[in-house]
Design a protein around this motif. Structure first.
Motif, mmCIF file in Angstrom:
data_model
loop_
_atom_site.group_PDB
_atom_site.id
_atom_site.type_symbol
_atom_site.label_atom_id
_atom_site.label_comp_id
_atom_site.label_asym_id
_atom_site.label_seq_id
_atom_site.Cartn_x
_atom_site.Cartn_y
_atom_site.Cartn_z
ATOM 1 N N LEU A 51 0.177 -0.254 20.152
ATOM 2 C CA LEU A 51 -0.661 -1.444 20.307
ATOM 3 C C LEU A 51 -0.714 -2.318 19.055
ATOM 4 C CD1 LEU A 51 -2.314 -3.054 22.262
ATOM 5 C CD2 LEU A 51 -4.273 -1.556 21.809
ATOM 6 N N PRO A 52 -0.884 -1.781 17.855
ATOM 7 C CA PRO A 52 -0.879 -2.663 16.669
ATOM 8 C C PRO A 52 0.434 -3.426 16.521
ATOM 9 C CG PRO A 52 -1.819 -0.531 16.109
ATOM 10 C CD PRO A 52 -1.233 -0.386 17.475
ATOM 11 N N GLU A 53 1.549 -2.743 16.777
ATOM 12 C CA GLU A 53 2.855 -3.399 16.680
ATOM 13 C C GLU A 53 3.001 -4.475 17.754
ATOM 14 O OE1 GLU A 53 3.094 0.524 14.714
ATOM 15 O OE2 GLU A 53 2.370 -0.117 16.671
ATOM 16 N N ALA A 54 2.489 -4.209 18.945
ATOM 17 C CA ALA A 54 2.563 -5.181 20.036
ATOM 18 C C ALA A 54 1.741 -6.426 19.713
ATOM 19 C CB ALA A 54 2.063 -4.545 21.337
ATOM 20 N N PRO A 60 1.689 -13.123 15.507
ATOM 21 C CA PRO A 60 1.929 -12.822 14.086
ATOM 22 C C PRO A 60 0.871 -13.396 13.149
ATOM 23 C CG PRO A 60 3.537 -14.411 14.944
ATOM 24 C CD PRO A 60 2.802 -13.865 16.122
ATOM 25 N N GLN A 61 0.082 -14.354 13.645
ATOM 26 C CA GLN A 61 -0.981 -14.899 12.809
ATOM 27 C C GLN A 61 -2.131 -13.905 12.627
ATOM 28 O OE1 GLN A 61 -0.212 -15.621 15.948
ATOM 29 N NE2 GLN A 61 -1.571 -17.173 16.820
ATOM 30 N N VAL A 62 -2.171 -12.862 13.472
ATOM 31 C CA VAL A 62 -3.170 -11.800 13.321
ATOM 32 C C VAL A 62 -2.582 -10.777 12.349
ATOM 33 C CG1 VAL A 62 -4.552 -10.052 14.499
ATOM 34 C CG2 VAL A 62 -3.982 -12.192 15.675
ATOM 35 N N ARG A 63 -2.979 -10.868 11.082
ATOM 36 C CA ARG A 63 -2.316 -10.089 10.033
ATOM 37 C C ARG A 63 -3.216 -9.020 9.413
ATOM 38 N NH1 ARG A 63 -0.890 -15.437 8.569
ATOM 39 N NH2 ARG A 63 1.287 -15.958 9.033
ATOM 40 N N ALA A 64 -4.450 -9.382 9.125
ATOM 41 C CA ALA A 64 -5.331 -8.464 8.410
ATOM 42 C C ALA A 64 -5.634 -7.236 9.271
ATOM 43 C CB ALA A 64 -6.632 -9.160 8.037
ATOM 44 N N ILE A 68 -6.501 -7.050 13.345
ATOM 45 C CA ILE A 68 -5.712 -6.278 14.311
ATOM 46 C C ILE A 68 -6.593 -5.270 15.032
ATOM 47 C CG2 ILE A 68 -3.834 -4.593 14.526
ATOM 48 C CD1 ILE A 68 -2.502 -6.014 12.137
ATOM 49 N N GLU A 69 -7.484 -4.619 14.301
ATOM 50 C CA GLU A 69 -8.377 -3.643 14.923
ATOM 51 C C GLU A 69 -9.331 -4.317 15.904
ATOM 52 O OE1 GLU A 69 -10.425 -0.248 16.047
ATOM 53 O OE2 GLU A 69 -8.415 -0.591 15.237
ATOM 54 N N ARG A 70 -9.838 -5.492 15.562
ATOM 55 C CA ARG A 70 -10.734 -6.211 16.476
ATOM 56 C C ARG A 70 -9.992 -6.616 17.745
ATOM 57 N NH1 ARG A 70 -14.808 -6.551 19.492
ATOM 58 N NH2 ARG A 70 -15.517 -8.662 20.006
ATOM 59 N N PHE A 71 -8.775 -7.088 17.598
ATOM 60 C CA PHE A 71 -7.970 -7.456 18.773
ATOM 61 C C PHE A 71 -7.719 -6.215 19.625
ATOM 62 C CE2 PHE A 71 -5.098 -10.838 20.406
ATOM 63 C CZ PHE A 71 -4.498 -10.113 21.429
ATOM 64 N N ARG A 72 -7.408 -5.103 18.975
ATOM 65 C CA ARG A 72 -7.164 -3.856 19.700
ATOM 66 C C ARG A 72 -8.393 -3.443 20.496
ATOM 67 N NH1 ARG A 72 -8.385 1.021 20.002
ATOM 68 N NH2 ARG A 72 -9.921 0.812 18.323
ATOM 69 N N GLN A 73 -9.569 -3.598 19.891
ATOM 70 C CA GLN A 73 -10.808 -3.238 20.577
ATOM 71 C C GLN A 73 -11.034 -4.123 21.800
ATOM 72 O OE1 GLN A 73 -13.787 -3.511 17.497
ATOM 73 N NE2 GLN A 73 -13.325 -1.481 16.672
#
Length: 231
Positions: A51-54, A60-64, A68-73
């Motif tokens: 998921l983080p790689e996806a 790609p603008q989601v870098r920090a 990434i963790e917030r998007f994953r959640q």
């Protein structure tokens, strides 16, 4: 008697009909993150990655790491809501896996899902102890790195030439090739066979039962060859 001893399956899009839920969850998470959602084809193109790689491949603008963790959640929340009614297995999967076990094959799962997600769906099927080994992207390297396949082979004590990887994405087939394992391309999941054939699978199927027929044919031919040799 058959030359393959170990059958390794991807989960989403290969055993379970969950691709549309992955696509919808990724689009909803992007919108909640105030990002322009990607097309369905673009999202299908990254299914199989961890998921983080996806997330980074699509946005790609989601870098920090915190972003990434917030998007994953967000993605996980949407996906779990869809999974209130678990994704169905594709036609022929349950019967074929039972037949493979009865025939003496060892079974494994190599998935881009996280461990918590895979255990949840396995528990829903009553399959927590069904597979000889399972490996998830959050406990090893993401596909197409072959590490999870190396780990499965080592745990099962099976050589690469006696294993077969079955998957619906280019990442599955690339991973298999890098591990020296034959592959089967599944055309009813994330990516069409027209895209997957470029990776040199031993077999390309549009229905899961075709795998069972193909393996039975190989086993029968080997029995005949052995009988002729002994005779």
């Amino acid at each position: 008697m058959h030359d393959y001893q170990l059958l390794i399956f991807d989960w989403d899009g290969t055993l379970a009909d969950s691709i549309s839920r992955i696509v919808d969850s990724m689009r909803l998470a992007a919108a909640a993150f105030e990002l322009t959602p990607c097309s369905d084809d673009a999202i299908k193109g990254i299914i199989g990655l961890g998921l983080p790689e996806a997330i980074q491949a699509l946005h790609p603008q989601v870098r920090a790491p915190a972003e990434i963790e917030r998007f994953r959640q967000l993605y996980s929340e949407y996906y779990l809501a869809f999974e209130a009614e678990p994704s169905a297995l594709f036609a022929g999967v349950a019967e074929s896996l039972a037949a493979f076990r009865a025939q003496g094959y060892r079974l494994a799962v190599a998935t881009g899902k996280g461990r918590h997600g895979l255990d949840r769906v396995l528990a829903g099927q009553g399959w927590l102890d069904y597979f000889d080994v399972t490996r998830c992207a959050d406990e090893t390297a993401s596909k197409p790195d072959p590490l999870m396949l190396h780990e499965i082979l080592a745990q099962c004590g099976v050589a690469p030439q006696h294993a077969l990887m079955i998957g619906d994405s280019s990442f599955d087939l690339q991973m298999a090739a890098r591990a020296g394992i034959d592959s089967v391309a599944v055309g009813y999941g994330a990516q069409p066979l027209s895209a997957l054939r470029a990776y040199g699978p031993q077999l390309a199927i549009e229905e899961f039962n075709e795998l069972r027929v193909w393996l039975a044919g190989r086993a029968n031919r080997q029995v005949i060859e052995v009988a002729e040799y002994v005779g």
